[in-house]
Design a protein around this motif. Sequence first.
Motif, mmCIF file in Angstrom:
data_model
loop_
_atom_site.group_PDB
_atom_site.id
_atom_site.type_symbol
_atom_site.label_atom_id
_atom_site.label_comp_id
_atom_site.label_asym_id
_atom_site.label_seq_id
_atom_site.Cartn_x
_atom_site.Cartn_y
_atom_site.Cartn_z
ATOM 1 N N THR A 213 0.934 -1.298 -0.009
ATOM 2 C CA THR A 213 0.225 -0.101 0.019
ATOM 3 C C THR A 213 0.846 1.062 -0.069
ATOM 4 O OG1 THR A 213 -0.278 -0.034 2.479
ATOM 5 C CG2 THR A 213 -1.814 -1.302 1.487
ATOM 6 N N PRO A 214 0.473 2.403 -0.543
ATOM 7 C CA PRO A 214 1.148 3.737 -0.435
ATOM 8 C C PRO A 214 1.542 4.055 1.067
ATOM 9 C CG PRO A 214 -0.553 3.855 -1.857
ATOM 10 C CD PRO A 214 -1.108 2.677 -1.193
ATOM 11 N N ALA A 215 1.016 3.806 1.964
ATOM 12 C CA ALA A 215 1.236 4.243 3.316
ATOM 13 C C ALA A 215 2.294 3.141 3.905
ATOM 14 C CB ALA A 215 -0.102 3.716 4.327
ATOM 15 N N LYS A 216 2.222 1.934 3.486
ATOM 16 C CA LYS A 216 3.455 1.138 3.871
ATOM 17 C C LYS A 216 4.510 1.240 3.171
ATOM 18 C CE LYS A 216 0.816 -2.957 5.254
ATOM 19 N NZ LYS A 216 0.383 -4.575 4.882
ATOM 20 N N ALA A 217 4.563 1.725 1.860
ATOM 21 C CA ALA A 217 5.665 2.294 0.991
ATOM 22 C C ALA A 217 6.393 3.526 1.527
ATOM 23 C CB ALA A 217 5.268 2.395 -0.186
ATOM 24 N N LYS A 218 5.350 4.427 1.926
ATOM 25 C CA LYS A 218 6.110 5.630 2.779
ATOM 26 C C LYS A 218 6.641 5.327 3.876
ATOM 27 C CE LYS A 218 2.639 9.011 0.820
ATOM 28 N NZ LYS A 218 3.345 9.837 0.226
ATOM 29 N N VAL A 219 6.329 4.153 4.434
ATOM 30 C CA VAL A 219 7.095 3.807 5.761
ATOM 31 C C VAL A 219 8.392 3.341 5.656
ATOM 32 C CG1 VAL A 219 7.034 2.301 7.704
ATOM 33 C CG2 VAL A 219 5.139 3.630 7.282
ATOM 34 N N ILE A 230 7.077 13.958 -4.021
ATOM 35 C CA ILE A 230 7.270 14.086 -5.220
ATOM 36 C C ILE A 230 8.401 13.146 -5.820
ATOM 37 C CG2 ILE A 230 8.277 15.730 -7.255
ATOM 38 C CD1 ILE A 230 7.423 18.029 -5.039
ATOM 39 N N LEU A 231 8.227 12.651 -6.984
ATOM 40 C CA LEU A 231 9.142 11.435 -7.474
ATOM 41 C C LEU A 231 9.709 11.878 -8.896
ATOM 42 C CD1 LEU A 231 10.510 8.781 -7.525
ATOM 43 C CD2 LEU A 231 8.172 7.785 -8.651
ATOM 44 N N PHE A 232 11.023 11.802 -8.960
ATOM 45 C CA PHE A 232 11.747 11.684 -10.285
ATOM 46 C C PHE A 232 12.283 10.283 -10.296
ATOM 47 C CE2 PHE A 232 15.290 11.848 -12.976
ATOM 48 C CZ PHE A 232 15.185 12.888 -13.874
ATOM 49 N N PHE A 233 11.909 9.840 -11.718
ATOM 50 C CA PHE A 233 12.193 8.296 -11.725
ATOM 51 C C PHE A 233 12.937 8.097 -13.192
ATOM 52 C CE2 PHE A 233 11.601 3.832 -12.536
ATOM 53 C CZ PHE A 233 11.878 3.322 -11.312
ATOM 54 N N GLY A 234 13.976 7.257 -13.150
ATOM 55 C CA GLY A 234 14.431 6.674 -14.422
ATOM 56 C C GLY A 234 15.819 7.346 -14.650
ATOM 57 N N ALA A 235 16.616 6.992 -15.708
ATOM 58 C CA ALA A 235 17.761 7.269 -16.199
ATOM 59 C C ALA A 235 18.175 9.032 -15.891
ATOM 60 C CB ALA A 235 18.252 6.764 -17.243
ATOM 61 N N ILE A 236 19.264 9.192 -15.309
ATOM 62 C CA ILE A 236 19.341 10.656 -15.279
ATOM 63 C C ILE A 236 20.413 11.130 -16.464
ATOM 64 C CG2 ILE A 236 20.493 12.375 -13.725
ATOM 65 C CD1 ILE A 236 20.045 10.695 -11.445
ATOM 66 N N ARG A 237 19.609 11.947 -17.225
ATOM 67 C CA ARG A 237 20.381 12.395 -18.443
ATOM 68 C C ARG A 237 20.015 14.051 -18.502
ATOM 69 N NH1 ARG A 237 18.718 7.334 -21.238
ATOM 70 N NH2 ARG A 237 20.344 6.307 -21.649
ATOM 71 N N PRO A 238 20.860 14.764 -18.889
ATOM 72 C CA PRO A 238 20.681 16.382 -19.176
ATOM 73 C C PRO A 238 19.348 16.832 -19.727
ATOM 74 C CG PRO A 238 22.766 15.950 -19.837
ATOM 75 C CD PRO A 238 22.144 14.499 -19.776
ATOM 76 N N TYR A 239 18.666 15.906 -20.799
ATOM 77 C CA TYR A 239 17.283 16.567 -21.475
ATOM 78 C C TYR A 239 16.239 16.256 -20.419
ATOM 79 C CZ TYR A 239 15.952 11.539 -22.451
ATOM 80 O OH TYR A 239 15.236 10.374 -22.209
ATOM 81 N N TYR A 306 8.605 3.010 -4.971
ATOM 82 C CA TYR A 306 8.816 4.529 -5.223
ATOM 83 C C TYR A 306 7.496 5.028 -5.859
ATOM 84 C CZ TYR A 306 13.700 3.157 -4.195
ATOM 85 O OH TYR A 306 14.801 2.674 -3.729
ATOM 86 N N PHE A 307 7.032 4.372 -6.669
ATOM 87 C CA PHE A 307 5.662 4.923 -7.196
ATOM 88 C C PHE A 307 4.426 4.692 -6.163
ATOM 89 C CE2 PHE A 307 8.120 4.189 -11.009
ATOM 90 C CZ PHE A 307 7.915 5.477 -11.849
ATOM 91 N N LYS A 308 4.450 3.977 -5.308
ATOM 92 C CA LYS A 308 3.507 3.761 -4.349
ATOM 93 C C LYS A 308 3.842 4.807 -3.129
ATOM 94 C CE LYS A 308 1.534 -0.639 -5.425
ATOM 95 N NZ LYS A 308 1.177 -1.939 -4.978
ATOM 96 N N ALA A 309 5.256 5.197 -2.867
ATOM 97 C CA ALA A 309 5.135 5.875 -1.926
ATOM 98 C C ALA A 309 5.058 7.575 -2.275
ATOM 99 C CB ALA A 309 6.733 5.883 -1.459
ATOM 100 N N ALA A 310 5.153 7.736 -3.609
ATOM 101 C CA ALA A 310 5.115 9.045 -3.829
ATOM 102 C C ALA A 310 3.578 9.540 -4.035
ATOM 103 C CB ALA A 310 5.612 9.206 -5.495
ATOM 104 N N ASP A 311 3.304 10.739 -4.228
ATOM 105 C CA ASP A 311 2.089 11.480 -4.323
ATOM 106 C C ASP A 311 1.808 12.027 -5.780
ATOM 107 O OD1 ASP A 311 1.158 10.983 -1.639
ATOM 108 O OD2 ASP A 311 2.524 12.719 -0.869
#
Length: 415
Positions: A213-219, A230-239, A306-311
């Motif tokens: 659950t989102p609640a458990k993910a946050k914990v 807030i979530l930023f997810f994925g490969a880190i590239r300049p663009y 990460y996607f469940k912990a994020a809003d």
Amino acid sequence: MATYANNPVELADTLSIHPPAKPIPVRVGLLTGGFDRPYAFGITMALAAKDILVDVLGGAEVDSPEMHTTVGINFLDTYGDPRKVSGLGKYTRVLKYYLRMVKYVVSTEAKILHLLWNNKFPFFDRTLLMLFYKALGKKVVFTAHNINAGKRDGNDSWHNQLGLKTQYRLSDHIFVHTEKMKGELLKEYGVSSDSVTVIPFGINNSVPDTDLTPAKAKVQLGIGPGEQTILFFGAIRPYKGLEHLVAAFQRIAAGNPKYRLIIAGESKKGSEQYWGDIKRIIEREPTRAQVIQKIEFVPDEQTELYFKAADVTVLPYTEVFQSGVLFLAYSFGLPVIATDVGSFRDDIVPGKTGFLSASCEIPDLSSAIETYFASDLFKDLERRRGEIKDFANSRNSWNAVAEMTRKVYEDLLQE
């Protein structure tokens, strides 16, 4: 010429002796490039469900149990596991997978080769390999996830342009994900409209979605109740504009300790200095304690955390056509805030599935984030997650992708 009796009984007897021939199943060689498991998995499973025989040329980064247990799928370990080799072993592995791929193409009965991604040497793949495929009489279908990644990444060149033009001209059919992409393909590379089909970007169905659950993910991530994440997810590239998101976050978080930012993804080769500069910016501000950094490859089994912990997921991209992260977020029912570039305007319904930021500049991005957290979408997020999932599944189903793809295969085989 055979004649049939008018008597229905006699006709039935005749058909029982000489039943109509079954259509020969379509067989396709799916050249994955050895990566992008979400797309390779989705399209493979969907094509197999349409009774298409699929030879999947993949490796450890594409493999899954379903690839070996689903009827109609023949998984060929062409690429091996790049994580288990180093030094000179990397060059040996590259040579081996090119040899395995050539051997397959020469020996296979599949008349269609469907390229999802190119391999290690783009110019070689786009020119000599394409000529090789055509010389063998193969029909080549190419999925152009990016029309020109070099232009997007700021490292375009004449040989990149030449390779792209050659591959696009030699392809019998090209799939793209947006009308804007099709327009650029026709304008910049002289491809005929009839040889291009716009298909949806299939919703991610390769990542596990458990009862977490989102609640458990946050914990699990140390995020407290009521903290706006807030979530930023994925490969880190300049663009991808991560520096703009960090700056916007610092602006809004300075006066609100309940804001949290998760950065989850690896810094890709060539982007080390880019990430290093961002990290220094994070560490020098008081809001650094509100930032969770997971700067490494995130395996499928950990993605849902990460996607469940994020809003909300934020895509502060400076230039892009399409993003798989957007549809990954939707698969978990997570809203998305994105800059108004590429096709994001077509994929995000303001107030329903997320919000658009006019640009990646700090005032626009921070305003979009604050607008989201003040909206009914956020306040009713638990219920709205289901609506976002339904929205994505209705517009971006793999069934629709497979049906359109099968039609192209059949048309090519009839030519």
